[in-house]
Design an enzyme around this catalytic site. Structure first.
Site, PDB file in Angstrom:
ATOM      1  CG  ASP A 219       2.722 -20.155  46.812  1.00 41.69           C
ATOM      2  OD1 ASP A 219       1.803 -20.927  47.124  1.00 41.69           O
ATOM      3  OD2 ASP A 219       2.617 -19.308  45.901  1.00 41.69           O
ATOM      4  CD  GLU A 270      25.335 -19.919  55.431  1.00 39.80           C
ATOM      5  OE1 GLU A 270      25.313 -18.844  56.074  1.00 39.80           O
ATOM      6  OE2 GLU A 270      25.501 -19.975  54.190  1.00 39.80           O
TER       7      GLU A 270
END
Length: 544
Positions: A219, A270
């Site tokens: 957002d 990751e």
């Protein structure tokens, strides 16, 4: 009405092209993502509020529809000032929606159905009930105070910045200080120059990634950092049609924000198969595209189509300029035609049968374009903007403007699942829905449209199935051309070419073609050996 003959796909000037696709694309580059406004999707426990249990029960519907992923609007504990976008705890679930185990169960159920789950994260501001802000109110010298933007007491606000929801972007604390909120006063802006803020959000990302989510919609991704000197903006709050520009130079799009996305990208790297998609409401598409450079977010939403009128030049420019801007950074375009902040497509495009026909044609166009497509819950039902009585409205935009601005409640009314009085949103004999559902929405119910081969829902399902079968759609290269009121997007991939031709005018046209019509948005399309007759406000996919 007579038909005009056009050679769709040809036009003066040079058409635009998207970048060539990769050999093996990550899922997010061409995904169809279904946006779930959680509070309005499905109520599982009968309290009149949509929740995670209700969403879990409806996952088979999304699998049947054929989307690839779902994005869930905020589910966190909230102060309730702005539909969940005023967060109290980023690593928890609002009890109205369930708990963390419900998110884990949702992710597991979705994975079994071949769906991915993307969460909403709100890094620009917190709730005024967040523990940090409460501590800062109690003690101006505490460490938490540096995590927000405070200014000493004075008669006037520190600068001319304006709230997007109306009024000054500064409010007073009980002891006379000023604090910054670019949205509602209950949403104080975080100070990202304090490293504790960045460290805490990294912990939030890992908390949810460890629970199997496939990424985040970010957002206000163009926010976070503000001018360090809190200097006046050169103009009042007056974004252009397509977003913020130089008049808001001190509040949005500060250069330091890109370092945040590089750090977040490294975290996602990751966790293979995860992604970030940013809400970036800037007028300059080249600036929007920078947020999805290879070392930043994977995507940044392109809102040009969402904000364009039903007009061939406007749509052609929205598509072509996005393909060019994102192509320069090697990113796919993330296309949007509806969301929880804008009036429904049917209403924006004229309402009634005309608006519905245009919304159907726009959906066919959206799902042909190269890149990812974001579909807002209920658009696949052809829902119009709902009328919400003033006394039932919840949006702070409406409340803070004393009714001068209608706000967003009309596009957030709960989903109609069946044709009963409660439209199947909640269990029988449940509490009333949190926003009133118009009685006429029964005609749009999922239960009715699944039995109607000509319904909007059936159109979306067919379009998604055809898109999945043809590599030219969603993953191919594209060129855009116009001829009068006819817009043509030619998509090439997998050794095939598919044209999406849209008649945006008021008269039928004949499109030269000897190819196969794969999909049509509405009735009245007629084919012959050499042409396709295309009625007004209709789109087709033609395999050449």
């Amino acid at each position: 009405m007579s038909a005009r003959l056009v050679a769709a796909g040809t036009a003066a000037g040079q058409p635009w092209s998207s970048p060539a696709p990769e050999q093996e694309q990550p899922w997010w580059r061409s995904a169809v993502v279904y946006q779930v406004y959680l509070r309005s999707f499905a109520d599982g426990n009968g309290d009149g509020i949509g929740d995670l249990a209700g969403l879990r029960a409806r996952l088979p519907y999304l699998s049947w529809l054929g989307v690839d992923a779902l994005w869930i609007n905020p589910h966190y504990p909230s102060g309730g000032a702005d539909g969940g976008y005023d967060v109290v705890d980023y690593r928890a679930v609002d009890p109205e929606y369930g708990d963390v185990s419900d998110v884990e169960a949702l992710v597991a159920d979705a994975r079994q159905l071949g769906l991915r789950v993307v969460l909403d994260v709100v890094p620009n501001h917190t709730s005024d009930r967040h523990p940090w802000f409460r501590a800062a109110l109690a003690d101006p010298d505490c460490p938490e105070a540096s995590r927000y933007h405070f200014a000493p007491p004075s008669e006037e606000p520190p600068n001319n910045w304006r709230s997007l929801f109306g009024g000054p972007a500064w409010s007073r604390t009980p002891d006379g200080r000023w604090y910054l909120h670019l949205f509602a006063p209950e949403q104080p802006d975080l100070n990202w120059r304090d490293p504790v803020v960045a460290d805490d959000f990294e912990r939030t990302l890992r908390f949810w990634l460890d629970r199997g989510v496939s990424g985040f919609r970010v957002d206000v991704a163009y926010g976070l950092y503000k001018d360090a000197g809190l200097r006046d903006n050169p103009g009042e709050y007056s974004p252009t049609l397509f977003g913020h520009g130089p008049e808001q130079a001190m509040t949005w799009n500060q250069p330091e924000v890109h370092d945040v996305w590089r750090r977040w990208r490294s975290v996602c790297d990751e966790y293979p198969g995860t992604m970030l998609v940013g809400e970036v409401c800037l007028a300059d598409l080249d600036e929007v595209a920078l947020y999805s450079r290879p070392d930043e977010m994977h995507q940044s939403l392109s809102f040009r189509l969402l904000k364009s009128k039903w007009d061939t030049p406007a749509f052609a420019d929205a598509i072509g300029s996005a393909l060019e801007a994102f192509g320069r950074v090697g990113a796919p375009v993330s296309w949007v035609l509806g969301n929880h902040d804008k009036d429904r497509m049917v209403t924006r495009f004229g309402g009634g049968e005309t608006g519905l026909a245009r919304a159907r044609a726009a959906a066919v166009l959206l799902l042909a374009l190269p890149g990812s497509a974001y579909v807002y819950a209920g658009d696949e039902l052809g829902l119009p903007q709902a009328h919400v009585p003033d006394e039932a409205r919840r949006d702070p935009i409406f409340l803070r403007s004393n009714g001068a601005r209608a706000g967003r409640d009309g596009c957030r009314v709960p989903m109609p699942w069946n044709a009963t009085a409660g439209v199947g949103f909640s269990p029988a004999r449940a509490a009333k829905p949190w926003l009133p559902v118009p009685a006429e929405w029964r005609q749009h119910a999922v239960s009715r449209q699944t039995r109607d081969s000509g319904s909007v829902l059936s159109l979306y399902r067919r379009a998604l199935a055809v898109r999945a079968e043809h590599p030219a759609l969603g993953t191919g290269e594209a060129t855009v051309a116009t001829d009068g009121d006819v817009l043509t997007v030619t998509c090439t991939g997998g050794g095939r070419t598919v044209r999406c031709v849209v008649n945006m005018g008021g008269e039928s046209v004949l499109v030269r073609s000897s190819g196969q019509v794969l999909l049509e948005s509405g009735p009245g399309v007629h084919t012959s050996a050499r042409s396709v007759a295309l009625p007004p406000d209709t789109a087709v996919w033609i395999a050449d």
